[in-house]
Design an enzyme around this catalytic site. Sequence first.
Site, PDB file in Angstrom:
ATOM      1  N   LYS A  74      -9.610   4.314   3.262  1.00  0.00           N
ATOM      2  CA  LYS A  74      -8.420   3.465   3.410  1.00  0.00           C
ATOM      3  C   LYS A  74      -7.458   3.659   2.229  1.00  0.00           C
ATOM      4  CE  LYS A  74      -5.602   0.180   4.301  1.00  0.00           C
ATOM      5  NZ  LYS A  74      -4.737   0.072   5.456  1.00  0.00           N
ATOM      6  N   CYS A  89       1.172  -2.502   0.888  1.00  0.00           N
ATOM      7  CA  CYS A  89       0.070  -1.553   1.064  1.00  0.00           C
ATOM      8  C   CYS A  89       0.252  -0.310   0.220  1.00  0.00           C
ATOM      9  CB  CYS A  89      -0.011  -1.174   2.536  1.00  0.00           C
ATOM     10  SG  CYS A  89       0.008  -2.610   3.611  1.00  0.00           S
TER      11      CYS A  89
HETATM   12  N1  SAJ Z   1       8.941   5.068   3.246  1.00  0.00           N
HETATM   13  C1  SAJ Z   1       9.827   6.011   2.717  1.00  0.00           C
HETATM   14  N2  SAJ Z   1       9.853   7.255   3.263  1.00  0.00           N
HETATM   15  C2  SAJ Z   1       9.066   7.618   4.318  1.00  0.00           C
HETATM   16  C3  SAJ Z   1       8.173   6.658   4.855  1.00  0.00           C
HETATM   17  C4  SAJ Z   1       8.133   5.402   4.297  1.00  0.00           C
HETATM   18  O1  SAJ Z   1      10.557   5.728   1.761  1.00  0.00           O
HETATM   19  O2  SAJ Z   1       9.189   8.766   4.757  1.00  0.00           O
HETATM   20  C5  SAJ Z   1       8.873   3.724   2.656  1.00  0.00           C
HETATM   21  C6  SAJ Z   1       9.239   2.614   3.631  1.00  0.00           C
HETATM   22  O3  SAJ Z   1      10.624   2.440   3.698  1.00  0.00           O
HETATM   23  C7  SAJ Z   1       8.531   1.423   3.008  1.00  0.00           C
HETATM   24  C8  SAJ Z   1       7.261   2.055   2.447  1.00  0.00           C
HETATM   25  O4  SAJ Z   1       7.529   3.443   2.327  1.00  0.00           O
HETATM   26  O5  SAJ Z   1       9.278   0.868   1.936  1.00  0.00           O
HETATM   27  C9  SAJ Z   1       6.021   1.849   3.298  1.00  0.00           C
HETATM   28  O6  SAJ Z   1       6.341   1.963   4.671  1.00  0.00           O
HETATM   29  P1  SAJ Z   1       5.393   2.646   5.769  1.00  0.00           P
HETATM   30  O7  SAJ Z   1       6.019   2.445   7.080  1.00  0.00           O
HETATM   31  O8  SAJ Z   1       5.098   4.053   5.381  1.00  0.00           O
HETATM   32  O9  SAJ Z   1       3.999   1.892   5.638  1.00  0.00           O
HETATM   33  P2  SAJ Z   1       3.543   0.327   5.654  1.00  0.00           P
HETATM   34  O10 SAJ Z   1       3.408  -0.127   4.232  1.00  0.00           O
HETATM   35  O11 SAJ Z   1       4.356  -0.477   6.562  1.00  0.00           O
HETATM   36  O12 SAJ Z   1       2.084   0.501   6.295  1.00  0.00           O
HETATM   37  C10 SAJ Z   1       1.135   1.371   5.677  1.00  0.00           C
HETATM   38  C11 SAJ Z   1       0.594   2.316   6.744  1.00  0.00           C
HETATM   39  N3  SAJ Z   1      -0.154   3.399   6.125  1.00  0.00           N
HETATM   40  C12 SAJ Z   1       0.085   4.696   6.408  1.00  0.00           C
HETATM   41  O13 SAJ Z   1       0.952   5.061   7.152  1.00  0.00           O
HETATM   42  C13 SAJ Z   1      -0.821   5.706   5.743  1.00  0.00           C
HETATM   43  C14 SAJ Z   1      -0.261   1.540   7.717  1.00  0.00           C
HETATM   44  O14 SAJ Z   1      -0.890   2.398   8.642  1.00  0.00           O
HETATM   45  C15 SAJ Z   1      -1.348   0.751   6.957  1.00  0.00           C
HETATM   46  O15 SAJ Z   1      -2.118  -0.037   7.842  1.00  0.00           O
HETATM   47  C16 SAJ Z   1      -0.644  -0.187   6.014  1.00  0.00           C
HETATM   48  O16 SAJ Z   1       0.108   0.597   5.102  1.00  0.00           O
HETATM   49  C17 SAJ Z   1      -1.692  -1.019   5.299  1.00  0.00           C
HETATM   50  O17 SAJ Z   1      -1.906  -2.186   5.688  1.00  0.00           O
HETATM   51  O18 SAJ Z   1      -2.372  -0.495   4.405  1.00  0.00           O
END
Ligand code: SAJ
Length: 436
Positions: free
Chosen positions: A218, A272
């Site tokens: 995780k 996360c």
């Molecule tokens: N972000 C970027 N660039 C990207 C992708 C995301 O800047 O290309 C930023 C987003 O804007 C945001 C942050 O990263 O600020 C996180 O967003 P996210 O959509 O990547 O992830 P979370 O935090 O909403 O959810 C993550 C997910 N993990 C992964 O994709 C590996 C989700 O599957 C997990 O369940 C969750 O964390 C968790 O609970 O751990």
Amino acid sequence: MKSESKPSVCVVGLGYIGLPTAAVIARAGCTVLGLDVSQKVVETINRGEIHIEEVDLDGLVQGVVARGLLSASTTVAPADIFVIAVPTPFHKEDGDHAPDISYVLAAARTIAPVLKHGDVVILESTSPVGTTEQMRDMIAKMRPDLKVPGLTHDTPDIAIAYCPERVLPGRILEELINNDRSIGGITPRCARKALAFYKRFVRGECVTTDARSAEMTKLVENAYRDVNIAFANELSIVSDKMGLDVWEVIRLANRHPRVNILSPGPGVGGHCIAVDPWFIVHGAPDETPLIRTARGVNDRKMHHVVAKAEALIEAQPEAKVACLGLAFKANIDDFRESPARFVASRLARRFGARIHVVEPYAAELPIEFTGTGVLQIDIDDALETCDILIVLVDHDVFRVVPLAERATKLVYDTRGIWPDQPRVVREEEARLKLAV
Ligand code: SAJ
């Protein structure tokens, strides 16, 4: 628990993960008791309502509460399966980001008195490696009458496993069902017991392993994403310096069949990805220079965006400014650890009423905007009255604004939502004090 009958389930912690999980298990026909320390949360759920926003969750909770399958309480009761989904923050104040597993241990203390022969205890909270064993030790301490896995040569009375959620906010109900799950048992028998439970409502593949590997998996998933976003964010800062459009560079590079660069943004938010990598760093501080540096790059990106926006706004003393978005990512109402919120509030404090905020997912501005003179306006007002647009969140409502309505604006697009924008601001341009 008889294999043919549906088990009764107790879900400890009714937050962003616990409540949807409880509702999905109830929909599968199990009787679910949700446990929470907040009386208010318990009352809300028992009325069939919800205290968090998540797509389709309101209808689901209303339905399972009405059918008597889900109820909430502040007091524990016996059940066959216990699912623990409580927060695992880290200590921000101490420089080494030590994980705080006190809520997990408190949950273990809460359920220990009602555990009985045959029960299964599953931890879902994102946790540092070894937490499931610590939870097991806490149960063993409180219930010396029970044989617990890993501490007995006999068949244990209970099973204990770790099974992290991996759902994406905004798609939780769908991903709870369809994502694959890693299920780590303290012993293989524990993993099999937990597997039988998840099979009742998960359509994705359920893969069994040991508890420590599942805990690490995780953390690794979110650290992987953090490191890759850091690469994109570093490229955006380099591109600024070289006067390049990072979006164009990434678009072209991603045409290579084995390259898939993620998107830069104003930083990484949520509870996360910006948190979990620290659990790995804390567990192996000397072995994690890459993960630690990635965290630093993503945190520094927020400050880079503030500095660039400030230079732009200072260079246009008469211009009115709209910050588009406060949420931590697109199309959700979650403002936790949001870089957009950080940037907008810094600009608000510096420039006061010149700044306007557009956030369709917020009923009002967060507390830190109080007294700054900043107004919340809608996107139409922003397009009519503001000269500078700073895109901080890639909400669909911003993405669909046609070029004709923004062609004359000066745009700092931290999310790359408007590739056709003719006047995108780069650092060099800000220094040249472009006239609006
Ligand atoms: N972000 C970027 N660039 C990207 C992708 C995301 O800047 O290309 C930023 C987003 O804007 C945001 C942050 O990263 O600020 C996180 O967003 P996210 O959509 O990547 O992830 P979370 O935090 O909403 O959810 C993550 C997910 N993990 C992964 O994709 C590996 C989700 O599957 C997990 O369940 C969750 O964390 C968790 O609970 O751990």
